[in-house]
Design a protein around this motif. Structure first.
Motif, PDB file in Angstrom:
ATOM      1  N   SER A  88       0.811  -1.221   0.000  1.00 29.63           N
ATOM      2  CA  SER A  88       0.000   0.000   0.000  1.00 29.63           C
ATOM      3  C   SER A  88       0.842   1.268   0.000  1.00 29.63           C
ATOM      4  N   PHE A  89       2.166   1.128   0.090  1.00 30.48           N
ATOM      5  CA  PHE A  89       3.011   2.316   0.216  1.00 30.48           C
ATOM      6  C   PHE A  89       2.784   3.342  -0.899  1.00 30.48           C
ATOM      7  N   PRO A  90       2.627   2.924  -2.163  1.00 32.66           N
ATOM      8  CA  PRO A  90       2.407   3.937  -3.213  1.00 32.66           C
ATOM      9  C   PRO A  90       1.176   4.804  -2.984  1.00 32.66           C
ATOM     10  N   SER A  91       0.256   4.356  -2.120  1.00 33.53           N
ATOM     11  CA  SER A  91      -0.964   5.133  -1.884  1.00 33.53           C
ATOM     12  C   SER A  91      -0.851   6.065  -0.686  1.00 33.53           C
ATOM     13  N   ILE A  92       0.308   6.109  -0.033  1.00 29.41           N
ATOM     14  CA  ILE A  92       0.440   6.933   1.161  1.00 29.41           C
ATOM     15  C   ILE A  92       0.223   8.402   0.816  1.00 29.41           C
ATOM     16  N   ASN A  93      -0.494   9.089   1.665  1.00 27.62           N
ATOM     17  CA  ASN A  93      -0.762  10.508   1.470  1.00 27.62           C
ATOM     18  C   ASN A  93       0.540  11.311   1.438  1.00 27.62           C
ATOM     19  N   LYS A  94       0.621  12.258   0.536  1.00 23.10           N
ATOM     20  CA  LYS A  94       1.836  13.052   0.357  1.00 23.10           C
ATOM     21  C   LYS A  94       2.255  13.750   1.641  1.00 23.10           C
ATOM     22  N   GLN A  95       1.309  14.341   2.361  1.00 24.22           N
ATOM     23  CA  GLN A  95       1.649  15.090   3.569  1.00 24.22           C
ATOM     24  C   GLN A  95       2.176  14.174   4.671  1.00 24.22           C
ATOM     25  N   ILE A  96       1.666  12.952   4.715  1.00 17.13           N
ATOM     26  CA  ILE A  96       2.164  11.997   5.707  1.00 17.13           C
ATOM     27  C   ILE A  96       3.610  11.642   5.394  1.00 17.13           C
ATOM     28  N   LYS A 119      10.504   5.178  -6.043  1.00 17.52           N
ATOM     29  CA  LYS A 119       9.402   4.286  -6.435  1.00 17.52           C
ATOM     30  C   LYS A 119       8.053   4.959  -6.196  1.00 17.52           C
ATOM     31  N   TRP A 120       7.919   5.619  -5.042  1.00 14.40           N
ATOM     32  CA  TRP A 120       6.667   6.320  -4.744  1.00 14.40           C
ATOM     33  C   TRP A 120       6.423   7.431  -5.764  1.00 14.40           C
ATOM     34  N   GLY A 121       7.467   8.197  -6.060  1.00  9.22           N
ATOM     35  CA  GLY A 121       7.326   9.298  -7.006  1.00  9.22           C
ATOM     36  C   GLY A 121       6.916   8.831  -8.387  1.00  9.22           C
ATOM     37  N   ILE A 122       7.486   7.719  -8.834  1.00  6.29           N
ATOM     38  CA  ILE A 122       7.141   7.185 -10.154  1.00  6.29           C
ATOM     39  C   ILE A 122       5.671   6.784 -10.197  1.00  6.29           C
ATOM     40  N   GLU A 123       5.191   6.142  -9.118  1.00 10.14           N
ATOM     41  CA  GLU A 123       3.787   5.725  -9.078  1.00 10.14           C
ATOM     42  C   GLU A 123       2.846   6.925  -9.021  1.00 10.14           C
ATOM     43  N   GLN A 124       3.300   8.018  -8.441  1.00 10.10           N
ATOM     44  CA  GLN A 124       2.452   9.200  -8.287  1.00 10.10           C
ATOM     45  C   GLN A 124       2.446  10.095  -9.525  1.00 10.10           C
ATOM     46  N   THR A 125       3.349   9.846 -10.452  1.00 10.56           N
ATOM     47  CA  THR A 125       3.518  10.742 -11.593  1.00 10.56           C
ATOM     48  C   THR A 125       2.743  10.240 -12.808  1.00 10.56           C
ATOM     49  N   TYR A 140      12.850  13.874 -21.713  1.00  8.19           N
ATOM     50  CA  TYR A 140      13.006  15.054 -20.857  1.00  8.19           C
ATOM     51  C   TYR A 140      11.724  15.351 -20.082  1.00  8.19           C
ATOM     52  N   GLU A 141      10.581  15.232 -20.748  1.00 11.93           N
ATOM     53  CA  GLU A 141       9.305  15.533 -20.098  1.00 11.93           C
ATOM     54  C   GLU A 141       9.021  14.570 -18.945  1.00 11.93           C
ATOM     55  N   ASP A 142       9.427  13.311 -19.092  1.00 16.44           N
ATOM     56  CA  ASP A 142       9.216  12.333 -18.018  1.00 16.44           C
ATOM     57  C   ASP A 142      10.011  12.718 -16.769  1.00 16.44           C
ATOM     58  N   TYR A 143      11.272  13.082 -16.974  1.00 14.84           N
ATOM     59  CA  TYR A 143      12.094  13.494 -15.830  1.00 14.84           C
ATOM     60  C   TYR A 143      11.547  14.768 -15.184  1.00 14.84           C
ATOM     61  N   GLU A 144      11.083  15.690 -15.995  1.00 11.12           N
ATOM     62  CA  GLU A 144      10.519  16.927 -15.457  1.00 11.12           C
ATOM     63  C   GLU A 144       9.255  16.645 -14.650  1.00 11.12           C
ATOM     64  N   ALA A 145       8.451  15.697 -15.127  1.00  9.81           N
ATOM     65  CA  ALA A 145       7.228  15.345 -14.393  1.00  9.81           C
ATOM     66  C   ALA A 145       7.572  14.730 -13.038  1.00  9.81           C
ATOM     67  N   LEU A 146       8.569  13.837 -13.019  1.00  9.18           N
ATOM     68  CA  LEU A 146       8.990  13.230 -11.749  1.00  9.18           C
ATOM     69  C   LEU A 146       9.598  14.283 -10.827  1.00  9.18           C
ATOM     70  N   LYS A 147      10.338  15.206 -11.401  1.00  8.07           N
ATOM     71  CA  LYS A 147      10.931  16.288 -10.609  1.00  8.07           C
ATOM     72  C   LYS A 147       9.848  17.119  -9.934  1.00  8.07           C
ATOM     73  N   ASN A 148       8.777  17.410 -10.656  1.00 10.94           N
ATOM     74  CA  ASN A 148       7.673  18.180 -10.081  1.00 10.94           C
ATOM     75  C   ASN A 148       6.976  17.412  -8.961  1.00 10.94           C
ATOM     76  N   THR A 149       6.873  16.093  -9.129  1.00  8.00           N
ATOM     77  CA  THR A 149       6.247  15.275  -8.089  1.00  8.00           C
ATOM     78  C   THR A 149       7.062  15.292  -6.802  1.00  8.00           C
ATOM     79  N   LEU A 150       8.381  15.267  -6.938  1.00  6.24           N
ATOM     80  CA  LEU A 150       9.262  15.095  -5.778  1.00  6.24           C
ATOM     81  C   LEU A 150       9.946  16.383  -5.332  1.00  6.24           C
ATOM     82  N   ASN A 151       9.540  17.522  -5.877  1.00  7.69           N
ATOM     83  CA  ASN A 151      10.293  18.749  -5.585  1.00  7.69           C
ATOM     84  C   ASN A 151      10.299  19.118  -4.107  1.00  7.69           C
TER      85      ASN A 151
END
Length: 397
Positions: A88-96, A119-125, A140-151
């Motif tokens: 269930s880890f990929p579903s953990i709330n971002k704030q938690i 792994k969490w960031g990839i699942e969330q993106t 490039y767009e894939d990396y930018e999307a992951l960067k935005n998820t994990l910034n």
């Protein structure tokens, strides 16, 4: 319950009880809410631990559920791997997850945190995850999307606690998701071990593994080593420490010979002792070690004494004691450590002494402050010795 004030939860599943907690919060049934919260902590411990993410995602929506939130987070801190490896880890709330990674006292290797965060960031993106999990095919767009998820997460990673090999194998491939200022400092740090300015330092308590004391008491001892108040909070600019276990009585034997073999040489050291038939914990810090200290001694009454101005001995009433703890610093600096063939170690002349499996603290020569003095002879149940290494670039206490 509403009519009788009585409630039997013994036959209810953990999920049903959690649903009741949510319902009692929505209906403003405060007494029921408090009872159910306590019941989950005290009677449904195993279910809560097996379903941390489900529970956390539920209770973090409830402002009044602080006790259960804190219980979950503290349990996760002590053993983070089951939390990360849960399906269930990929579903953990971002704030938690942000709250977890902000903690200084997580007891797990930093590279493992990094791996699971990726792994969490990839699942969330969107556009990544199962449909695009092969990094070799990313653009490039894939990396930018992951960067935005994990910034918000990247600055919380303690890159100074990641080894050179893991940095090059596991961090550098994701260079494009790390902001330039952080990545440049990481690179320079791993090239030359430069001081940390932008990156957070390694987490407190990551590598300290003791059978005798917990992280809370360990931090107090470190504060004493730094001549700080016991409850001082590290401001991140002070020295950091790596404590390496070199002797454990339950593993190596509780006797003078085993102690001397493993704890010899002039090296900054910390000894911890748990005694039998009581919860008391004793210990001592020696900036010069305990035995085989070489030259630089004086002889008094036929015994060798070694000088230190920084040594101290201490005691805690139990493993959670922060109220009745005692520290006695060295008074006669020229008698900081005494070497005697009948002892494993001796702080001063009798201030804190291990002889065989016995522990003495009679302070007969007043070498240390008199706060620990006792005529009781204790039997050692467990003893540990750690070397104390300051300003370590890898893992710290």
């Amino acid at each position: 319950y509403i009519y009788t004030g009585e409630l039997d939860l013994t036959e209810q599943s953990g999920e049903n009880i959690l649903d009741l907690l949510v319902a009692s919060d929505e209906l403003l049934l405060e007494e029921l809410f408090e009872h159910v919260q306590d019941y989950l902590i005290e009677k449904q411990t195993n279910w809560v631990r097996e379903n941390f993410i489900f529970v956390l995602n539920t209770v973090f929506r409830l402002d009044n559920c602080k006790r259960l939130q804190d219980y979950c987070l503290e349990s996760i801190r002590e053993d983070l791997l089951p939390f990360f490896s849960s399906k269930s880890f990929p579903s953990i709330n971002k704030q938690i997850l942000l709250g977890v990674l902000k903690r200084d006292d997580l007891q797990i290797e930093e590279i493992i945190i990094w791996d699971y965060l990726i792994k969490w960031g990839i699942e969330q993106t969107p556009g990544l995850g199962n449909e695009n999990c092969d990094r070799e095919n990313w653009n490039y767009e894939d990396y930018e999307a992951l960067k935005n998820t994990l910034n918000q997460f990247i600055p919380l990673i303690r890159f100074a606690g990641i080894s050179h090999a893991d940095f090059f194998d596991k961090v550098r491939p994701y260079r494009n998701i790390i902001t330039d200022n952080i990545y440049e400092e990481i690179e320079e740090f791993h090239k030359d071990a430069l001081p940390i300015t932008t990156m957070l330092p390694p987490r407190i308590g990551l590598i300290f593994k003791s059978n005798i004391i917990n992280q809370k008491l360990a931090k107090i001892i470190i504060n004493w080593i730094n001549n700080k108040d016991a409850m001082y909070i590290n401001n991140r600019n002070g020295p950091f420490y790596k404590l390496n276990i070199i002797y454990r009585g339950s593993r190596d034997g509780i006797n003078n010979r085993s102690f001397r073999i493993r704890c010899n040489g002039r090296v900054e050291s910390l000894v911890l002792i748990k005694v039998k038939n009581t919860n008391k914990i004793f210990g001592g810090y020696s900036s010069i070690g305990f035995s085989s200290l070489g030259c630089g001694y004086i002889v008094e009454y036929g015994y060798r004494f070694y000088n230190s101005s920084n040594n101290f001995i201490f005691s805690f009433e139990d493993g959670d004691d922060t109220q009745n703890m005692k520290i006695s610093r060295v008074v006669k600096e020229t008698q900081a450590i005494m070497v005697h063939k009948e002892n494993a170690f001796s702080f001063g002349w009798g201030s804190l002494v291990m002889s065989g499996n016995g522990l003495y603290a009679n302070n007969s020569s007043q070498s240390y402050e008199n706060k620990l003095k006792t005529a009781t002879v204790y039997t050692i149940e467990e003893i540990e010795v750690f070397t104390v290494n300051r300003k370590c670039e890898d893992l710290i206490l």
